[in-house]
Enzyme design. Structure first.
Site, PDB file in Angstrom:
ATOM      1  N   GLU A 262      -2.155  -5.862   5.814  1.00 40.12           N
ATOM      2  CA  GLU A 262      -0.852  -5.692   5.175  1.00 40.12           C
ATOM      3  C   GLU A 262      -0.959  -6.369   3.826  1.00 40.12           C
ATOM      4  O   GLU A 262      -1.124  -7.582   3.740  1.00 40.12           O
ATOM      5  CB  GLU A 262       0.239  -6.308   6.054  1.00 40.12           C
ATOM      6  CG  GLU A 262       1.646  -5.952   5.616  1.00 40.12           C
ATOM      7  CD  GLU A 262       2.232  -6.982   4.683  1.00 40.12           C
ATOM      8  OE1 GLU A 262       2.093  -6.802   3.443  1.00 40.12           O
ATOM      9  OE2 GLU A 262       2.813  -7.953   5.164  1.00 40.12           O
ATOM     10  N   CYS A 299       6.794 -10.282   1.623  1.00 40.55           N
ATOM     11  CA  CYS A 299       6.117  -9.011   1.357  1.00 40.55           C
ATOM     12  C   CYS A 299       7.104  -7.863   1.240  1.00 40.55           C
ATOM     13  O   CYS A 299       6.772  -6.808   0.697  1.00 40.55           O
ATOM     14  CB  CYS A 299       5.076  -8.729   2.439  1.00 40.55           C
ATOM     15  SG  CYS A 299       5.645  -9.025   4.113  1.00 40.55           S
TER      16      CYS A 299
END
Length: 507
Positions: A262, A299
């Site tokens: 990720e 994020c």
């Protein structure tokens, strides 16, 4: 306070190995830790491979009890985790306490999930010995664990995406031993959680090599973990540059392995015309709050906003006013702060970009920044679409619906895309959604993406470069499936079958 060893946890023991390094806390004294390399990774991985011969065949009930025990042991160390975590990262106590609850809640969610057999997708086809022209054999398919998994922790979530975070919990739930490479930004916090897992291993009688923990502040340990021939998959949360380098190593191995990385995103917010006409200022204020949450170190931070030019001034003015009230705060590491300053300087120096608010940055502290650009200039400069990991945002002024659609079509892969819309925006929303669902793993309406619910239906991932595997998620129960693979058993004697395909006859 829990006593720190400063060592690695390998094959059920705390051991020294390698050079040493010191932590760099925001407050308090630095601590000394061992910095492992290829030798320590090899020892941990060998122990994990040996453990897999047993752990990979444990029952779902036993693995669920193990996950619950890890959660219990983390909670028992809660005060120490908060104390070390706040000192190392600068995150406030309330944030660390909430993150601890998310971490233990995720472990218990996964435990409950694997107590039910559904996630194994068992498929049974009965034998047809009399079928013409050819008989059919007895076929039984089930998802089986891959083997030892390497996990990297994230700087921005010292609990929920680190030692016992989502990747570790998912791999252990699947039946895969884990070798975890400690994050140098919070090594004390990481060790205390590793001690909790070690206690759970002992309490539940799991094989010693089920979990390994190697501290390191160099790239050598991480590269060795990805390249080790016994590593069957890798879970990673971090920067694009670091993740891409490790992904390339995983793909260049003699036997490539899955790399579930990720890597972050800019998470665009599209403010549609009816919504912006009715409440542009309110949306601007709310966006500023989401943008600066946790010093922008999520994020899912909503780094860009696309809004019709006619309403942009009201949005920008409100956002700027709210951002000016946000004081600079410590970032997670000195390197994170330096990267943020560099990113802000690059955007500020780009052609045709207007700076409405300069980031106030001093040492490890960082403040908000706000930039404005027209749609045509955004589309002409791909460098503007690079994540600034911190509390900085770009507002894109769109002259028309077609501008919004062009921006949507030009997006790279994202973790999230958001629509701010009112009833009059349905037609434009219907045009945008088919474009945006190809760009992101999660679509939102009238909210902001910061805050990822840990639930069965959550998807935290997206097309590259948001993540390296668009078909996976690192949050939610579907995360377990990353570390499983389908195996078909044909005409197997019952005694050789996994328990979960023995119980009922094929039908």
């Amino acid at each position: 306070m829990t006593k720190l060893t400063g060592n690695h946890y390998i094959n059920g023991a705390w051991v020294a190995g390698g050079a040493s390094f010191q932590s760099d806390p925001v407050t308090g004294d630095a601590q000394t830790f061992q910095s492992g390399g290829a030798a320590e990774i090899d020892a941990a991985m060998q122990a994990a491979e040996a453990a897999f011969e047993t752990y990979g065949w444990t029952s779902r009930a036993d693995r669920a009890a193990f996950l619950d025990a890890i959660a219990d042991e983390i909670e028992a160390r809660g005060d120490d985790l908060t104390a070390y975590g706040t000192a190392e990262t600068g995150l406030p106590e309330a944030r660390l306490n909430g993150e601890r609850g998310r971490t233990t809640g995720q472990l218990r969610l996964f435990a409950d999930h694997i107590r039910k057999v559904d996630y194994l997708d068992v498929r049974l086809d009965a034998a047809m010995p009399d079928r013409a022209p050819l008989p059919r054999p007895d076929l039984r398919m089930i998802q089986r664990p891959l083997g030892p998994v390497g996990v990297f922790g994230a700087s921005n979530f010292p609990l929920a995406f680190s030692t016992a975070g989502g990747d570790t919990a998912a791999a252990l739930a699947a039946g895969c031993p884990v070798v975890y490479k400690g994050h140098p930004g919070h090594p004390a916090t990481g060790e205390i959680v590793a001690q909790a897992i070690a206690a759970a291993v002992e309490k539940t009688g799991m094989p010693k090599g089920t979990f390994g923990f190697v501290q390191s502040n160099t790239n050598a340990a991480g590269e060795a973990l990805v390249q080790h021939p016994l590593t069957r998959a890798v879970g990673f949360t971090g920067s694009f540059r670091g993740g891409k380098a490790l992904f390339d190593l995983a793909m260049s191995r003699p036997e490539p392995i899955p790399f579930f990385g990720e890597l972050g995103a800019i998470n665009p917010v599209f403010v549609l015309p009816a919504a912006s006409g009715a409440r542009a200022a309110d949306i601007g204020t709310s966006w500023a709050g989401s943008l600066t949450m946790g010093v922008g170190q999520f994020c899912t931070n909503p780094g860009i906003v696309v809004i019709r030019d006619a309403d942009a001034d009201a949005f920008i003015d409100a956002a700027e006013t709210a951002l000016k009230d946000v004081a600079p705060a410590p970032m997670l590491t000195g390197g994170t702060a330096e990267g943020y300053r560099h990113g802000v300087e690059k955007i500020a120096g780009a052609a045709n970009v207007s700076t409405r608010l300069n980031a106030a940055c001093d040492g490890r502290e960082a403040g908000p920044a706000l930039f404005v650009v027209d749609a045509a200039d955004w589309l002409a400069n791909d460098d503007l679409a690079i994540e600034m990991f911190g509390p900085a945002g770009i507002v894109i002024r769109a002259a028309s619906d077609e501008d919004m659609l062009a921006i949507a079509r030009g997006l790279h892969g994202q973790l999230t895309c958001t629509l701010q819309m009112d009833d009059g925006d349905t037609a434009l929303g219907q045009r945008l959604v088919p474009v945006l669902e190809r760009k992101a793993g999660r679509l939102l309406v009238n909210g902001f993406p910061t805050g990822v619910e840990v639930a069965d239906a959550m998807v935290h991932g997206g097309p590259y470069p948001a993540s390296t595997n668009f078909g996976a998620t690192s949050v939610g129960t579907l995360a377990i499936r990353r570390f499983l693979r389908p195996v078909c058993y044909q005409n197997m004697p019952t005694a050789l079958l996994p328990d979960d395909v023995r119980d009922k006859p094929a039908a």
